[in-house]
Design a protein around this motif. Structure first.
Motif, PDB file in Angstrom:
ATOM      1  N   ASP A 149      19.110   1.736  -8.403  1.00 28.19           N
ATOM      2  CA  ASP A 149      18.914   3.075  -8.967  1.00 28.19           C
ATOM      3  C   ASP A 149      18.129   3.036 -10.260  1.00 28.19           C
ATOM      4  OD1 ASP A 149      20.566   3.846  -6.930  1.00 28.19           O
ATOM      5  OD2 ASP A 149      22.245   4.450  -8.201  1.00 28.19           O
ATOM      6  N   ALA A 150      17.084   3.871 -10.352  1.00 32.68           N
ATOM      7  CA  ALA A 150      16.279   3.915 -11.564  1.00 32.68           C
ATOM      8  C   ALA A 150      15.605   5.276 -11.689  1.00 32.68           C
ATOM      9  CB  ALA A 150      15.229   2.806 -11.565  1.00 32.68           C
ATOM     10  N   ALA A 151      15.147   5.562 -12.899  1.00 35.34           N
ATOM     11  CA  ALA A 151      14.297   6.727 -13.141  1.00 35.34           C
ATOM     12  C   ALA A 151      13.282   6.346 -14.202  1.00 35.34           C
ATOM     13  CB  ALA A 151      15.124   7.928 -13.591  1.00 35.34           C
ATOM     14  N   GLY A 152      12.084   6.900 -14.069  1.00 35.59           N
ATOM     15  CA  GLY A 152      11.037   6.564 -15.029  1.00 35.59           C
ATOM     16  C   GLY A 152       9.767   7.323 -14.733  1.00 35.59           C
ATOM     17  N   VAL A 153       8.643   6.705 -15.063  1.00 33.29           N
ATOM     18  CA  VAL A 153       7.336   7.350 -14.956  1.00 33.29           C
ATOM     19  C   VAL A 153       6.424   6.491 -14.086  1.00 33.29           C
ATOM     20  CG1 VAL A 153       5.329   8.163 -16.245  1.00 33.29           C
ATOM     21  CG2 VAL A 153       7.617   8.432 -17.214  1.00 33.29           C
ATOM     22  N   VAL A 154       5.703   7.128 -13.176  1.00 36.05           N
ATOM     23  CA  VAL A 154       4.777   6.399 -12.308  1.00 36.05           C
ATOM     24  C   VAL A 154       3.607   5.870 -13.135  1.00 36.05           C
ATOM     25  CG1 VAL A 154       3.228   6.556 -10.318  1.00 36.05           C
ATOM     26  CG2 VAL A 154       5.402   7.807 -10.312  1.00 36.05           C
ATOM     27  N   VAL A 155       3.386   4.547 -13.060  1.00 36.59           N
ATOM     28  CA  VAL A 155       2.253   3.946 -13.772  1.00 36.59           C
ATOM     29  C   VAL A 155       1.167   3.458 -12.811  1.00 36.59           C
ATOM     30  CG1 VAL A 155       3.544   3.295 -15.828  1.00 36.59           C
ATOM     31  CG2 VAL A 155       3.464   1.715 -13.895  1.00 36.59           C
ATOM     32  N   ARG A 156       1.484   3.394 -11.505  1.00 36.78           N
ATOM     33  CA  ARG A 156       0.486   3.019 -10.511  1.00 36.78           C
ATOM     34  C   ARG A 156       0.818   3.752  -9.215  1.00 36.78           C
ATOM     35  NH1 ARG A 156       0.914  -2.829  -9.675  1.00 36.78           N
ATOM     36  NH2 ARG A 156       0.652  -2.754 -11.954  1.00 36.78           N
ATOM     37  N   PRO A 185       0.800  -1.233   0.000  1.00 36.84           N
ATOM     38  CA  PRO A 185       0.000   0.000   0.000  1.00 36.84           C
ATOM     39  C   PRO A 185       0.830   1.280   0.000  1.00 36.84           C
ATOM     40  CG  PRO A 185      -0.969  -1.601   1.484  1.00 36.84           C
ATOM     41  CD  PRO A 185       0.350  -2.178   1.055  1.00 36.84           C
ATOM     42  N   HIS A 186       2.023   1.238   0.593  1.00 31.97           N
ATOM     43  CA  HIS A 186       2.861   2.438   0.685  1.00 31.97           C
ATOM     44  C   HIS A 186       3.851   2.536  -0.481  1.00 31.97           C
ATOM     45  CE1 HIS A 186       5.279  -0.758   2.438  1.00 31.97           C
ATOM     46  NE2 HIS A 186       6.359  -0.026   2.207  1.00 31.97           N
ATOM     47  N   GLN A 187       3.661   1.727  -1.499  1.00 34.35           N
ATOM     48  CA  GLN A 187       4.560   1.724  -2.649  1.00 34.35           C
ATOM     49  C   GLN A 187       3.832   2.125  -3.924  1.00 34.35           C
ATOM     50  OE1 GLN A 187       6.019  -2.393  -2.466  1.00 34.35           O
ATOM     51  NE2 GLN A 187       8.006  -1.600  -1.782  1.00 34.35           N
ATOM     52  N   LEU A 188       4.582   2.723  -4.830  1.00 35.58           N
ATOM     53  CA  LEU A 188       4.071   2.995  -6.168  1.00 35.58           C
ATOM     54  C   LEU A 188       4.854   2.147  -7.163  1.00 35.58           C
ATOM     55  CD1 LEU A 188       6.485   4.924  -7.395  1.00 35.58           C
ATOM     56  CD2 LEU A 188       5.255   6.725  -6.197  1.00 35.58           C
ATOM     57  N   VAL A 189       4.371   2.073  -8.385  1.00 40.69           N
ATOM     58  CA  VAL A 189       5.033   1.297  -9.428  1.00 40.69           C
ATOM     59  C   VAL A 189       5.550   2.248 -10.496  1.00 40.69           C
ATOM     60  CG1 VAL A 189       4.787  -0.508 -11.181  1.00 40.69           C
ATOM     61  CG2 VAL A 189       3.621  -0.739  -8.985  1.00 40.69           C
ATOM     62  N   VAL A 190       6.816   2.077 -10.846  1.00 37.67           N
ATOM     63  CA  VAL A 190       7.486   2.928 -11.823  1.00 37.67           C
ATOM     64  C   VAL A 190       7.755   2.136 -13.096  1.00 37.67           C
ATOM     65  CG1 VAL A 190       9.558   4.306 -12.302  1.00 37.67           C
ATOM     66  CG2 VAL A 190       8.580   4.275  -9.999  1.00 37.67           C
ATOM     67  N   ASP A 191       7.402   2.726 -14.217  1.00 38.14           N
ATOM     68  CA  ASP A 191       7.812   2.212 -15.521  1.00 38.14           C
ATOM     69  C   ASP A 191       9.231   2.727 -15.749  1.00 38.14           C
ATOM     70  OD1 ASP A 191       8.043   1.339 -18.102  1.00 38.14           O
ATOM     71  OD2 ASP A 191       6.348   2.440 -18.898  1.00 38.14           O
TER      72      ASP A 191
END
Length: 306
Positions: free
Chosen positions: A58-65, A26-32
């Motif tokens: 290490d990563a960078a991207g866009v939140v999909v969830r 619940p406290h996490q988001l998903v990154v593309d």
């Protein structure tokens, strides 16, 4: 989805494989994930992890969830992230370990920041550095090049130590007031040491530390033991200290600070190698061979749409 997984039989113990989609708490988001960055220690010790582990931080991207608990950035936000299993097309990450990427910062540059940038920032914050002499060993690496810049921003007299003359390139331009090979030419005590090398050089650097000064143990690139002479850890006057670093909890606010420095031109991303994640073995070997000054960033093949 595809991910870089541990395989002891693969070159560098890493290969592209297929794994299940991440399951977010619940406290996490998903990154593309669009880009990821390698750290030398991750590459060096990949083979020690269980086969099939999705590696990297290490990563960078866009939140999909977005996170189910309502915290963190919303869907569509560009973010830099720090968390386990980052080297994959998608990652689940705590909302306290992400920061939105300013429009002026390329996502590939943002991916270079998390582990190395946070390490440099938090170790420099271990004591006041304004007007102090700060020695950074292994200064040509990812942590080192960020630390040189941040120490200069903090008003320190920065001494950058490298392993060879060729590794000195560019460090004066990043803010180093003195660049040395090993410890040659350091003729006055220093107040803070950020040590990425370990081994005999660490023991020698301890002798350069002023009373009341401190060493932050970050890495051990030498792979050699450090042997201290009897009573060399004792001194008259204010105590000298040696501290290990490993605090990477709730890095989001500090990551946002670093990204803002980058957006305003006060922090260079120092990406020296960039290519497809299909070339992970090549990039990893270049890091191990010290043929990369700064960071290596890999571009990730986009995941299929849900």
């Amino acid at each position: 989805m595809r991910a870089l997984v541990v395989d002891p039989d693969a070159p560098g113990s890493l290969r592209l494989g297929t794994v299940a989609e991440p399951q977010a708490a619940p406290h996490q988001l998903v990154v593309d994930v669009r880009h990821l960055s390698l750290n030398r220690g991750e590459v060096a010790f990949a083979g020690r992890l269980p086969a099939g582990t999705v590696h990297g931080y290490d990563a960078a991207g866009v939140v999909v969830r977005a996170a189910a608990d309502g915290t963190g950035p919303s869907v569509g936000a560009r973010v830099a992230a720090f968390g386990t299993g980052a080297w994959a097309q998608r990652m689940a990450v705590d909302t306290t370990a992400v920061a939105e990427v300013p429009a002026r910062v390329d996502l590939a540059d943002a991916a270079a920041l998390p582990m190395a940038g946070i390490t440099a920032l938090r170790t420099l914050r271990s004591r006041s550095i304004l007007g102090r002499r700060v020695l950074i060993t292994g200064a040509a690496g990812g942590v080192g090049r960020y630390a040189v810049q941040l120490a200069a921003l903090g008003g320190a007299q920065v001494i950058a130590s490298v392993g060879s003359p060729a590794r000195a390139d560019g460090l004066a331009g990043l803010g180093a007031h003195q660049v040395v090979v090993g410890l040659e030419g350091i003729d006055r005590p220093v107040d803070l040491i950020l040590d990425n090398v370990g081994g005999p050089q660490l023991a020698a650097a301890w002798e350069l530390l002023a009373p009341g000064g401190g060493v932050q143990n970050i890495g051990w690139a030498s792979g050699e033991p450090a042997v201290f002479a009897p009573y060399s850890l004792s001194s008259i006057g204010p105590s000298k200290t040696m501290t290990t670093f490993g605090d990477v909890r709730e890095v989001g606010p500090d990551l946002a600070t670093l990204l803002e420095f980058m957006a305003t031109g006060r922090l260079s991303p120092e990406v020296d190698w960039r290519g497809s994640w299909e070339r992970v073995a090549e990039a990893g070997q270049a890091l191990l061979d010290r043929r990369i000054a700064g960071k290596a960033v890999l571009d990730v093949e986009p995941a299929a749409a849900d």
